[in-house]
Design a protein around this motif. Structure first.
Motif, PDB file in Angstrom:
ATOM      1  N   VAL A  57     -58.585 -26.549 -40.017  1.00 39.77           N
ATOM      2  CA  VAL A  57     -58.360 -26.963 -41.407  1.00 39.77           C
ATOM      3  C   VAL A  57     -58.139 -25.720 -42.274  1.00 39.77           C
ATOM      4  O   VAL A  57     -57.245 -25.667 -43.111  1.00 39.77           O
ATOM      5  N   ASN A  58     -58.947 -24.703 -42.004  1.00 42.90           N
ATOM      6  CA  ASN A  58     -58.801 -23.484 -42.799  1.00 42.90           C
ATOM      7  C   ASN A  58     -57.454 -22.803 -42.595  1.00 42.90           C
ATOM      8  O   ASN A  58     -56.845 -22.306 -43.547  1.00 42.90           O
ATOM      9  N   ILE A  59     -56.995 -22.757 -41.347  1.00 42.33           N
ATOM     10  CA  ILE A  59     -55.695 -22.145 -41.065  1.00 42.33           C
ATOM     11  C   ILE A  59     -54.590 -22.917 -41.800  1.00 42.33           C
ATOM     12  O   ILE A  59     -53.695 -22.319 -42.406  1.00 42.33           O
ATOM     13  N   ALA A  60     -54.682 -24.236 -41.767  1.00 44.35           N
ATOM     14  CA  ALA A  60     -53.696 -25.055 -42.477  1.00 44.35           C
ATOM     15  C   ALA A  60     -53.735 -24.750 -43.975  1.00 44.35           C
ATOM     16  O   ALA A  60     -52.696 -24.581 -44.611  1.00 44.35           O
ATOM     17  N   LYS A  61     -54.940 -24.650 -44.538  1.00 47.14           N
ATOM     18  CA  LYS A  61     -55.078 -24.302 -45.958  1.00 47.14           C
ATOM     19  C   LYS A  61     -54.434 -22.962 -46.268  1.00 47.14           C
ATOM     20  O   LYS A  61     -53.806 -22.781 -47.305  1.00 47.14           O
ATOM     21  N   ALA A  62     -54.633 -22.008 -45.372  1.00 47.14           N
ATOM     22  CA  ALA A  62     -54.117 -20.654 -45.607  1.00 47.14           C
ATOM     23  C   ALA A  62     -52.594 -20.665 -45.664  1.00 47.14           C
ATOM     24  O   ALA A  62     -51.989 -19.829 -46.321  1.00 47.14           O
ATOM     25  N   ILE A  63     -51.961 -21.613 -44.963  1.00 44.83           N
ATOM     26  CA  ILE A  63     -50.504 -21.634 -44.920  1.00 44.83           C
ATOM     27  C   ILE A  63     -49.902 -22.571 -45.958  1.00 44.83           C
ATOM     28  O   ILE A  63     -48.952 -22.227 -46.645  1.00 44.83           O
ATOM     29  N   ILE A  64     -50.493 -23.741 -46.115  1.00 53.67           N
ATOM     30  CA  ILE A  64     -49.837 -24.752 -46.955  1.00 53.67           C
ATOM     31  C   ILE A  64     -50.686 -25.191 -48.150  1.00 53.67           C
ATOM     32  O   ILE A  64     -50.225 -25.956 -49.000  1.00 53.67           O
ATOM     33  N   LEU A 101     -64.968 -17.996 -48.454  1.00 49.06           N
ATOM     34  CA  LEU A 101     -63.857 -17.055 -48.628  1.00 49.06           C
ATOM     35  C   LEU A 101     -62.577 -17.845 -48.904  1.00 49.06           C
ATOM     36  O   LEU A 101     -62.396 -18.932 -48.362  1.00 49.06           O
ATOM     37  N   PRO A 102     -61.678 -17.292 -49.717  1.00 48.63           N
ATOM     38  CA  PRO A 102     -60.376 -17.939 -49.875  1.00 48.63           C
ATOM     39  C   PRO A 102     -59.729 -18.125 -48.495  1.00 48.63           C
ATOM     40  O   PRO A 102     -59.893 -17.255 -47.628  1.00 48.63           O
ATOM     41  N   PRO A 103     -59.022 -19.249 -48.267  1.00 46.91           N
ATOM     42  CA  PRO A 103     -58.508 -19.591 -46.939  1.00 46.91           C
ATOM     43  C   PRO A 103     -57.761 -18.466 -46.216  1.00 46.91           C
ATOM     44  O   PRO A 103     -57.977 -18.249 -45.024  1.00 46.91           O
ATOM     45  N   GLN A 104     -56.890 -17.745 -46.922  1.00 43.80           N
ATOM     46  CA  GLN A 104     -56.134 -16.687 -46.232  1.00 43.80           C
ATOM     47  C   GLN A 104     -57.045 -15.571 -45.752  1.00 43.80           C
ATOM     48  O   GLN A 104     -56.872 -15.034 -44.661  1.00 43.80           O
ATOM     49  N   GLN A 105     -58.043 -15.217 -46.585  1.00 41.01           N
ATOM     50  CA  GLN A 105     -58.998 -14.180 -46.172  1.00 41.01           C
ATOM     51  C   GLN A 105     -59.799 -14.642 -44.960  1.00 41.01           C
ATOM     52  O   GLN A 105     -59.978 -13.904 -43.996  1.00 41.01           O
ATOM     53  N   GLU A 119     -54.781 -18.310 -55.554  1.00 38.16           N
ATOM     54  CA  GLU A 119     -56.226 -18.101 -55.577  1.00 38.16           C
ATOM     55  C   GLU A 119     -56.640 -16.834 -54.830  1.00 38.16           C
ATOM     56  O   GLU A 119     -57.633 -16.214 -55.159  1.00 38.16           O
ATOM     57  N   ASN A 120     -55.834 -16.468 -53.824  1.00 38.43           N
ATOM     58  CA  ASN A 120     -56.217 -15.323 -53.011  1.00 38.43           C
ATOM     59  C   ASN A 120     -55.948 -13.998 -53.699  1.00 38.43           C
ATOM     60  O   ASN A 120     -56.360 -12.964 -53.229  1.00 38.43           O
ATOM     61  N   TRP A 121     -55.199 -14.078 -54.782  1.00 39.90           N
ATOM     62  CA  TRP A 121     -54.823 -12.818 -55.411  1.00 39.90           C
ATOM     63  C   TRP A 121     -55.539 -12.602 -56.730  1.00 39.90           C
ATOM     64  O   TRP A 121     -55.169 -11.768 -57.514  1.00 39.90           O
ATOM     65  N   GLN A 122     -56.554 -13.379 -56.946  1.00 42.78           N
ATOM     66  CA  GLN A 122     -57.396 -13.110 -58.100  1.00 42.78           C
ATOM     67  C   GLN A 122     -57.979 -11.709 -57.942  1.00 42.78           C
ATOM     68  O   GLN A 122     -58.275 -11.280 -56.839  1.00 42.78           O
ATOM     69  N   THR A 123     -58.165 -11.052 -59.069  1.00 46.86           N
ATOM     70  CA  THR A 123     -58.799  -9.746 -58.971  1.00 46.86           C
ATOM     71  C   THR A 123     -60.240  -9.938 -58.508  1.00 46.86           C
ATOM     72  O   THR A 123     -60.845 -10.966 -58.757  1.00 46.86           O
ATOM     73  N   ASN A 124     -60.724  -8.952 -57.845  1.00 50.43           N
ATOM     74  CA  ASN A 124     -62.065  -9.025 -57.297  1.00 50.43           C
ATOM     75  C   ASN A 124     -63.086  -9.362 -58.375  1.00 50.43           C
ATOM     76  O   ASN A 124     -63.188  -8.670 -59.376  1.00 50.43           O
ATOM     77  N   GLU A 125     -63.815 -10.453 -58.146  1.00 46.64           N
ATOM     78  CA  GLU A 125     -64.804 -10.833 -59.164  1.00 46.64           C
ATOM     79  C   GLU A 125     -66.030  -9.921 -59.106  1.00 46.64           C
ATOM     80  O   GLU A 125     -66.812  -9.868 -60.032  1.00 46.64           O
ATOM     81  N   MET A 126     -66.170  -9.214 -58.000  1.00 47.72           N
ATOM     82  CA  MET A 126     -67.260  -8.240 -57.900  1.00 47.72           C
ATOM     83  C   MET A 126     -66.999  -7.108 -58.912  1.00 47.72           C
ATOM     84  O   MET A 126     -65.858  -6.727 -59.133  1.00 47.72           O
ATOM     85  N   GLU A 127     -68.050  -6.590 -59.478  1.00 44.31           N
ATOM     86  CA  GLU A 127     -67.824  -5.544 -60.481  1.00 44.31           C
ATOM     87  C   GLU A 127     -67.321  -4.261 -59.799  1.00 44.31           C
ATOM     88  O   GLU A 127     -67.490  -4.082 -58.604  1.00 44.31           O
ATOM     89  N   ASP A 128     -66.680  -3.442 -60.585  1.00 40.06           N
ATOM     90  CA  ASP A 128     -66.172  -2.183 -60.061  1.00 40.06           C
ATOM     91  C   ASP A 128     -67.357  -1.327 -59.632  1.00 40.06           C
ATOM     92  O   ASP A 128     -68.275  -1.096 -60.400  1.00 40.06           O
TER      93      ASP A 128
END
Ligand code: ZN
Lengths: 206, 80
Positions: free
Chosen positions: A40-47, A152-156, A103-112
């Motif tokens: 399911v995760n692989i499918a999410k990462a692609i589509i 984790l976001p699906p692609q990650q 969603e995968n390209w959001q800037t890192n929510e972790m602080e610098d």
């Protein structure tokens, strides 16, 4: 009713496939429990989210149709991932619309974690729990790791699964997921880094 | 001289042995001089090994959703 089984009982892909070919229900249940979430995760990462479950189920059906062709060249998980990825890519072409994976390209929510001169803002300590065995023996920490992994976001998650768990090469991963090499490297590092930061947060307040 | 921030960004490529010879040497030189980055690389390595060990340590949960799908698939297989 929920059963808890140790995967060691079914560790052998060949035995699992043989059980499925014999129509053994426990083998089907074990295979679904072990591999369906990854598919399911692989499918999410692609589509993307919307078609993922459906594609994973279709992928199971094609896998079962060609189960006798599974020759154990790769792991069962990798074989199922490839079937799922192909189904997702076919569907993506059919849908003819670009599915947003932003969603995968959001800037890192972790602080610098670095100061203006590029040094660590806080000293990086040596962990008290230093080995993977010690880390996973701590049930809170082990839960943190599996929850972080699942969130984790699906692609990650897909790249981490393929690279660190399945040992696939970067070039195979790029083919499976249809992403560039530089993209794959960034996704892998973000995934690892997110988990590392969660473990560090826990260990620093230990 | 690489900055700690760059070490963090290159860390996975370093552990995957995906850096060029020159990058690798510059990376190692920084680690030689920087205690924080040495600890960071150890943490990242331990993280990767922990993720790799995770599936073996987890028990497999067979809930109703799993049973339903498994049943469908088994019926599908028996029709072939
Ligand atoms: Zn440093």
């Amino acid at each position: 009713m929920t059963d808890q089984l140790q995967r060691q009982d079914f560790i052998n892909d060949a035995a699992l496939v043989e059980g499925m070919l014999d129509g053994d229900s426990a083998s089907f249940e074990m295979a679904v429990a072990l591999y369906h979430p990854t598919m399911v995760n692989i499918a999410k990462a692609i589509i993307g989210e919307a078609f993922a479950e459906e594609i994973a189920q279709d992928a199971w059906i094609s896998a079962i149709r060609s189960l006798t062709e599974f020759a154990g060249r790769s792991s069962l998980r990798t074989w199922l991932i490839q079937i799922t990825a192909n189904a997702a890519k076919t569907r993506l072409r059919r849908e003819k619309r670009q599915v947003s994976l932003d969603e995968n390209w959001q800037t890192n929510e972790m602080e610098d974690r670095f100061d203006h001169s590029g040094h660590w803002g806080e000293p990086v300590s040596q962990w008290d729990l230093e080995t993977p065995e010690a880390i996973l023996a701590n049930s809170e920490l082990s839960d943190i790791i599996s929850q972080t992994f699942e969130q984790l976001p699906p692609q990650q998650q897909a790249v981490l699964t393929l690279y660190d768990l399945e040992g696939e090469s970067m070039s195979d991963i790029c083919n499976i997921l249809d992403i560039s090499a530089s993209n794959a490297r960034v996704l892998l590092h973000r995934a690892r880094s997110t988990i590392q930061q969660k473990i560090a947060q826990y260990q620093d307040h230990f | 001289m690489l900055k700690c921030r760059e070490i963090e960004q290159m860390a996975s490529d370093y552990l995957n042995k995906d850096l060029s010879f020159q990058q690798r040497m510059a990376f190692k030189m920084h680690l030689f001089l920087c205690h924080n980055c040495r600890n960071y690389i150890r943490q990242l390595k331990t993280t990767i090994s922990s993720v790799q060990l995770m599936p073996a340590k987890q028990s497999v949960v067979i809930d109703d959703k799993v049973k339903d799908l498994a049943k469908q698939l088994r019926e599908h297989a028996s029709k072939q």
